[in-house]
Every structure is written in C-alpha cells, then in structure tokens.
Scaffold this motif. Structure first.
Motif, PDB file in Angstrom:
ATOM      1  N   TYR A  42      35.631  51.394  58.923  1.00  0.00           N
ATOM      2  CA  TYR A  42      35.575  52.890  58.384  1.00  0.00           C
ATOM      3  C   TYR A  42      36.497  53.655  58.705  1.00  0.00           C
ATOM      4  O   TYR A  42      37.404  54.107  57.679  1.00  0.00           O
ATOM      5  N   ARG A 101      39.520  54.733  55.965  1.00  0.00           N
ATOM      6  CA  ARG A 101      40.166  56.123  55.648  1.00  0.00           C
ATOM      7  C   ARG A 101      41.401  56.443  55.916  1.00  0.00           C
ATOM      8  O   ARG A 101      42.236  57.045  55.291  1.00  0.00           O
ATOM      9  N   LYS A 117      33.049  51.221  52.219  1.00  0.00           N
ATOM     10  CA  LYS A 117      32.013  51.871  51.424  1.00  0.00           C
ATOM     11  C   LYS A 117      30.456  51.686  51.963  1.00  0.00           C
ATOM     12  O   LYS A 117      29.688  52.658  51.635  1.00  0.00           O
ATOM     13  N   LYS A 176      29.570  54.009  54.443  1.00  0.00           N
ATOM     14  CA  LYS A 176      29.607  55.450  54.258  1.00  0.00           C
ATOM     15  C   LYS A 176      28.002  55.694  53.709  1.00  0.00           C
ATOM     16  O   LYS A 176      27.624  56.392  53.854  1.00  0.00           O
TER      17      LYS A 176
END
Length: 392
Positions: A147, A151, A365, A368
């Motif tokens: 993750y 980002r 995705k 999150k």
C-alpha cells in the motif's frame, strides 16, 4: 555521467553507500552522495558516507527512532525540514553534476514518503534532471508495504523526471534469508546502474568508438514514467588460457586456427556475441519485469575489453532492440574497460505496461477498502446510548 545520489531511508541509504564504495575503487570519481533518514541507527550503520553527509530529520517528532512505516509522517517531516537537506546538497557542490538520483525503498516510511517531496523541491531549484530509483517490496513483506509503495510510486512518477524500478519479488530466491537477499539485490542494483552511469568515462582502455555520454542517457529518459534495466555478462578468454595455448606447440596452433575458422563459419564472432548478450539482457531478468514491447525509448551499452568491442555488433543489436519496442528512439555505444568480462546493459525507458505495477495498485486498492471496513467495525463495538461515558 556525474551523479549526485541522495539515499532516502534505510534501503536507499545502503544503496548509496555501495555506490560511493564502488566510486572509491574506480579510476575517476564520478559519484557523490548524501543520505537522509529519520532513524539514527540506520545512519550509523553506513561505511562509506562521511558523517557530515548523513542527515537525521524529524528529531522533534520521532526522536531519531524512525516513522514506523508511516509514509504520510515521512512526507510531512521531509517537507518541514527540506531546507536542511537542500543546504547539505549545496554544501557538497552541484555545479558540475549531470543529474540527481534519489534512491529509496518504496514500502517503508521515510524513503517512501520523503522521496516525492524531495524530487519536487530539487526540480524547482535545479536545472539538472531528477531521477528516482525506487525499490518495490515483495508481496510477502505485507500488504501495508504494498500500500505504501503504491501511494509513493503514483506520486513519485509525477514529481521525478523518470523513475527506475527494481522489483524485489522478481529477484528474491525461495528460502533465502532476508539479510542475504537484500545484500545480493543491492549488489545487483549497484552493478547495473554503475555500468550505465559510468559510460563515457576516459579510462586506461581509451574511449569507445561510439561514446554513450550523459546527454544520451538524459535524452532517453526525457519521456518520464517508469523505466527498467536489463543486464547480461559474458566471460572473455583469460590471459592465462592464452598462455597455455602458446606452450602447446604447432599441433595446437593448427587446431586453434581450425577452431577460429569454424567460429566464423558458424557466426560465433564478436558481432554475434554482442547481439546475443543484448538479447539476453533484454529478454532475461529486468530490474522490473514488464512488456518490453511497450517501451518508448531504449539505450544499449556494451562494456568490456577494447579488443572485444565490435561496431557492427552494436549497430545490429540497436536495430534488433528497435524492432522489438514501441518507439523508434534507440541510442547506444560501447564503453572500453579493463575487465575480463563483456557486459551488455539495455535501458528500456517509459514503459507502457508492467503487470507488477498493476498488481501493486490492485493490492493497494483492496487494502484501503479493508482499512475503512476495519475502522467501521472498531467504532461499532462501543457505539450506543445505553452507557454514559465518564466525561464528555
């Protein structure tokens, strides 16, 4: 190519430390570097970076203990203390450099968060191109790291002039220890990029027939996005082998002539060897596995003993690469060295499709969404009006 390296975080710091170690052993000095971290122990573990070039940031926030894989905090600390980083870069001197290269592991906190911030400021202040070398975490390192990497990478590609990717998952061997793996992977990174960035240097072996200088590399990378490097190496005939052949007498000399004639007949000459090396470099393990046919530009570099260089081989290998990528811009040349090996480096710039990056974005995705669901479950356990809190 004169490169100013900035190592951000633990992984980036170690890689820059190895680049400086390599540079100290080289005939001419081409690299300089600093390292930045929020963890004091990571800075103390380096061997080749001078103490004045090790920058500890965020002391008032994390007390020198790192940001704990929180790349949002890493980005904020970097933004708050960007002036001290830029001042250190200025003190080391930038008047003669060709490019900045920011090295960072994208799965952690400091390098993952700070690299895009630094890239933005460097581009605003300096005219030289700013490149990033980002290391993607393997999936088994955990979803948080994936993750963070997603980002960081999605931000970094918009801030840097081009981003080189090294994918740990494509290089880690089954059952290999974490420490052993990281040392080997860092060696792979420094070997490939060391050959690329040193191209065009004047050494005892002279200058290449087709010189690859810094402008060739910069023009190849000017399209932005992400890029990958292929590398292949081949042994040459050693001096000791040649000496043994010299003692063998007329019979072996006659045999050697026959073998040489057979080599030409079967195409195993210098030109064919170079073309074969370039094919291996491009079709073998790239720093980031991708669909190489989607690359917009490429650069082919052959490094090795001057007597093994072959202009026709370089030209043919460039033509072969051009036939296999989406774009038509393929630069290339040779770099004479005193090595006993021939190396081929293929840089594929501005890649259009990489399954690993698509997979990384999908994992991010899902992560999150799961984080949002987790917060909802946690809050619902103690929601309700039946019990009054002790105080408001």
């Amino acid at each position: 190519m004169r490169v100013f390296f900035i190592g951000f975080g633990q992984a980036g710091g170690k890689i820059v430390d190895m680049f400086i170690e390599q540079d100290k052993k080289a005939p001419t000095r081409s690299f300089r570097g600093i390292v930045v971290n929020t963890a004091r122990t990571d800075l103390m573990g380096l061997d080749n970076i001078e103490l004045k070039d090790r920058i500890l940031i965020g002391q008032t926030v994390v007390k020198g203990h790192g940001v704990g894989t929180d790349n949002v905090t890493g980005a904020k600390i970097t933004a708050d203390e960007i002036d001290s980083i830029i001042n250190t870069i200025d003190n080391r001197g930038t008047h003669d450099i060709d490019a900045f290269v920011i090295c960072a592991g994208l799965g952690g906190g400091t390098g993952s968060g700070g690299s895009p911030v630094l890239a933005r400021h460097l581009k605003r202040i300096y005219r030289e191109p700013v490149y990033a070398l980002g290391i993607l975490p393997a999936p088994e390192e955990g979803r948080l790291y994936s993750y963070n990497a997603a980002r960081s990478l999605s931000t970094l590609v918009n801030e840097a002039d081009n981003t080189f990717i090294f994918d740990n998952s494509a290089w880690k061997n089954e059952g290999e220890s974490v420490r052993g793996a990281y040392q080997r992977l860092n060696d792979e990174i420094v070997r490939r990029f060391g050959v690329l960035f040193r191209a065009g240097e004047v050494s005892k072996s002279g200058v290449g027939e087709m010189v690859v200088d810094s402008s060739e590399i910069i023009n190849t990378l000017r399209g932005g996005g992400v890029s990958t490097i292929g590398y292949a190496v081949s042994e040459t005939v050693s001096k000791s082998t040649k000496q043994k052949q010299g003692f063998a007498g007329g019979l072996l000399r006659g045999l050697k002539k026959r073998e040489a004639a057979e080599e030409v007949l079967t195409g195993e000459d210098k030109s064919a060897k170079i073309i074969g090396l370039v094919r291996r470099a491009m079709l073998g393990r790239l720093t980031m596995p991708c669909d190489y046919t989607t690359a917009e530009r490429a650069l082919v570099l052959i490094a090795g003993p001057p007597n093994e260089m072959d202009r026709k081989g370089v030209e043919k290998s460039k033509s072969w690469v051009e036939e296999n990528i989406a774009g038509v811009e393929v630069r290339g040349g040779d770099y004479p060295t005193e090595s006993s090996k021939i190396a081929a480096v293929v840089m594929l710039a501005t890649i259009g499709d990489a399954p690993r990056i698509r997979e990384l974005m999908e994992i991010a995705k899902e992560t999150k969404e799961d984080v949002v669901k987790s917060k909802e479950r946690r809050s619902s356990m103690f929601d309700g009006d039946e019990i009054d809190p002790l105080f408001e």
